[in-house]
Enzyme design. Structure first.
Site, PDB file in Angstrom:
ATOM      1  CG  ASP A  13       0.589   4.761   3.712  1.00 20.10           C
ATOM      2  OD1 ASP A  13      -0.177   3.797   3.580  1.00 20.10           O
ATOM      3  OD2 ASP A  13       0.275   5.923   3.416  1.00 20.10           O
ATOM      4  CB  CYS A  43      -1.188  10.217   6.616  1.00 19.43           C
ATOM      5  SG  CYS A  43      -0.337   9.998   5.055  1.00 19.43           S
ATOM      6  CB  CYS A 100       4.719  10.048   2.289  1.00 17.75           C
ATOM      7  SG  CYS A 100       3.048  10.109   2.914  1.00 17.75           S
ATOM      8  CB  CYS A 137      -0.900   0.040   1.223  1.00 19.14           C
ATOM      9  SG  CYS A 137      -2.135  -1.241   1.204  1.00 19.14           S
TER      10      CYS A 137
END
Lengths: 398, 275
Positions: free
Chosen positions: B37, B105, B61, B35
């Site tokens: 992350d 995130c 990231c 994926c």
């Protein structure tokens, strides 16, 4: 101010000071429209002609075979549409899986609008599947578009081998040579492509100017309809200053081919070798033999590309990444996916693309500064500690 | 380049609480290498149920690292009831906001926290996991529904920004729309019946099925398939690469390709190879 180490020359390049110097008079002194019947128009017209000679000279073409455009994308679109319009009975297009979006997205659009498109795959090293390529050609094929060199991996495609085959079969052959021109000798006299795209800002001319080479006697119809500019092949007042800049940049590129192939290549090779040696679990994406002399794409496993780029940015190092996060999409670049680069590596791939402006000191700086960045991110990564179990996760999302 | 706030940059460049807690009371892991992350969250609780330490390991990231760092800072000193109320919006706000495309995130932080709390309470097994909607990123209907509700999402693009669902092949867009509609109380128009397909729709669906279901499998063995024509219910194809030379190619065609096309497009389809 922090010294910027710029190694993102496949994205764009610095405009050469000699190019700027050539351009300046055409903004405020000789600012005429080349079509105008007065001294200012005449001055611009003469320089435009000179630029055409220089751009043609860079690729071994005749000046009248050069059409100035606004960018590589316009050149690519013009070429494909021209080929399709001049072969109205044929409904098949052959291209590759790793083209720049200027071709890729156009081809995907055409595939949804009445054309059949074959996307030729590449192998793990980014090399074209030549058997697949030849087998995909049919009597219905209107145009083949294969890039001269890939922007991400730097891999060079066998245009020289393909061209005569397509010539014999009467299939129009276009090559997007945006990444090749200026870095490699590209000569349309020796390699008989019918159309070829190039872009100014990849070879130290400004952004917003490109060119399309169209071989004499190739059927053509304009993409931008308008005035008589470019002999009716591209309407719109010429971007005079930028075209003059492109002309100068072409002249300089021709002089610098040797330097790119020797000094820049050596810098790239040293950077690549040292990074691979100093950073464990790193590897080169793509064929290291048939490759642009300025490009290296290195995968650093178990770390994510955007994080690497932003940490390098703090140190003044500019490069780019094939990672998902940098592009705004959620998947790694279509090029790395087409190559079957494993997920463990695809997300952490960084491309360094050099130019004649780069120095030994800059390479030295990256070699010193990058390894700690990678270790730091790896220590943060939950996968680094238990990497054994993950090594075989292959990128299968196509 | 993304426009990150100074606080995101700070938590990315100087992340707090990186590492693992060996004797953690709560551990929660979300995401995967595929994926792009992943986050592993650890916390330690004292006898009164207060979080006395929190650490993280993140692959991802800048905003994924910053969100993880922010979450651990928020958690320290909280009791579990307070921790349980942390939403993805809270994490984003702590950082002074995240770019819209990076909201997933913060959702990853919330999900890891939730898993870690379940782990602490010994409830990891009980949770109803839901059905996978987005195959590319392994996102379930329950996750999508909840994120749509909590963040007041209205479009498929929003859902992709927040939980990644729909950001890959795009096959699940219809299902995501249905979930959005059910949350917002809108009627979903009935799915189009496959039998009512026009020829063009049929060809398109055949091409999509080839690309999605069939090609990847053939590719693994170095083969490929090309659609030549569709004549009524007859699908004309050409096998390429190793498939073209393979003695068992007829079996592949009839049993694999034809079955798949019958399953995904129309049961009456017949596959023929063009020589």
């Amino acid at each position: 101010m922090m010294h910027i180490v710029y190694m993102d020359n496949n994205a764009t390049t610095k405009v050469d000071p000699q190019v700027v110097e050539e351009m300046i008079p055409y903004f405020m002194e000789s600012y005429g429209n080349p079509s105008s019947m007065h001294i200012l128009g005449g001055q611009a017209g003469i320089k435009l002609k000179e630029a055409r000679v220089n751009v043609a000279g860079l690729i071994g073409a005749q000046p009248e075979e050069i059409i100035f455009t606004s960018c590589g994308t316009e050149s690519d679109n013009t070429a494909i549409w021209a080929a399709l319009k001049s072969n109205p009975g044929k409904k098949h297009i052959v291209t590759t899986r790793v083209e720049h979006p200027a071709i890729k997205n156009l081809a995907e659009y055409l595939a949804k609008n009445g054309y059949r498109v074959t996307f030729v795959p590449v192998d793990r090293k980014g090399r074209l599947d030549m058997d697949f390529f030849y087998e995909s050609l049919t009597d219905d094929t209107a145009v083949v578009s294969v890039m001269w060199a890939n922007n991400e991996s730097g891999v060079i495609f066998p245009i020289e081998e393909i061209a005569p085959v397509l010539r014999d079969r009467g299939i129009v052959f276009h090559s997007d040579a945006v990444q090749a021109v200026g870095k490699l000798p590209v000569n349309v006299e020796k390699v008989e492509v019918d159309m070829l795209s190039l872009s100014g800002h990849k070879l130290h001319a400004p952004k917003g100017v490109g060119a399309l080479y169209v071989r004499k006697r190739t059927k053509f119809s304009p993409f931008l309809m308008g005035g008589h500019q470019e002999k009716g092949r591209r309407g719109g007042t010429e971007n005079v200053a930028s075209i003059i800049g492109l002309g100068k940049a072409a002249q300089l590129a021709l002089e610098r081919h040797e330097e790119v192939n020797t000094r820049v290549r050596a810098l790239r090779d040293r950077l690549e070798k040292e990074l691979l040696e100093r950073i464990p679990n790193s590897m080169v994406n793509g064929d290291q033999e048939m490759r642009l002399p300025n490009t290296t794409s290195i995968a650093f496993e178990y770390v994510e590309g955007e994080a690497i780029l932003l940490m390098m940015n703090e140190l003044g190092i500019c490069a780019s990444s094939g990672s998902a996060c940098t592009s705004g999409s959620l998947e790694p670049s279509h090029v790395l996916r087409a190559m079957g680069v494993p997920f463990t590596a695809a997300h952490g791939s960084i491309r360094f693309s050099l130019s004649t402006y780069n120095t030994d000191q800059e390479v030295e700086f990256i070699i010193k500064k990058l390894p700690p960045v990678i270790s730091r991110l790896r220590e943060m990564s939950p996968f680094w500690a238990d990497r054994e179990g993950l090594a075989n996760a292959v990128c299968s999302v196509q | 380049m993304w426009e990150y706030t100074d606080k995101v940059k700070d938590h990315f460049l100087n992340p707090r609480n990186v590492g693992k807690i060996d004797d953690a009371d709560g551990v929660g892991e979300v995401g995967s290498l595929a994926c792009g992350d992943a986050l592993r969250l650890y916390f330690k609780v004292d006898k009164d149920g207060k979080i006395i330490d929190a650490k993280f390991q993140t692959f991802g990231c800048a905003s994924a690292i910053a969100s993880s760092s922010a979450l651990t800072e928020m958690l320290k000193g909280m009791n579990l009831e307070e921790a349980q109320k942390i939403s993805n919006e809270d994490i984003a706000q702590f950082l002074g906001g995240l770019p819209k495309e990076k909201m997933h995130c913060s959702v990853m932080g919330r999900d890891a926290l939730e898993k870690a709390i379940d782990y602490y309470r010994g409830e990891s097994e009980k949770k109803q996991e839901g059905n996978i909607v987005c195959e590319c990123f392994g996102v379930t209907d329950l996750e999508i529904e909840r994120t749509v509700r909590e963040n007041n999402l209205r479009t498929i693009e929003d859902v992709t920004d927040y939980v990644k669902a729909g950001g890959g092949c795009g096959q699940c867009h219809d299902q995501i729309q249905e979930i959005i509609d059910s949350v917002t109380g809108k009627e979903t128009p009935k799915r189009k019946e496959k039998v009512g397909m026009t020829n063009l729709q049929k060809i398109k669906l055949i091409e999509e099925t080839l690309e999605r279901e069939i090609r990847p499998a053939l590719k693994q063995d170095g083969g490929d398939i090309e659609l030549i024509d569709v004549d009524g219910n007859q699908v004309l194809v050409k096998l390429r690469g190793t498939c073209a030379k393979c003695a068992a190619s007829q079996v592949t065609l009839k049993h694999y390709v034809e079955n798949k096309l019958q399953e995904f497009v129309a049961p009456e389809l017949v596959v023929e190879e063009v020589q």
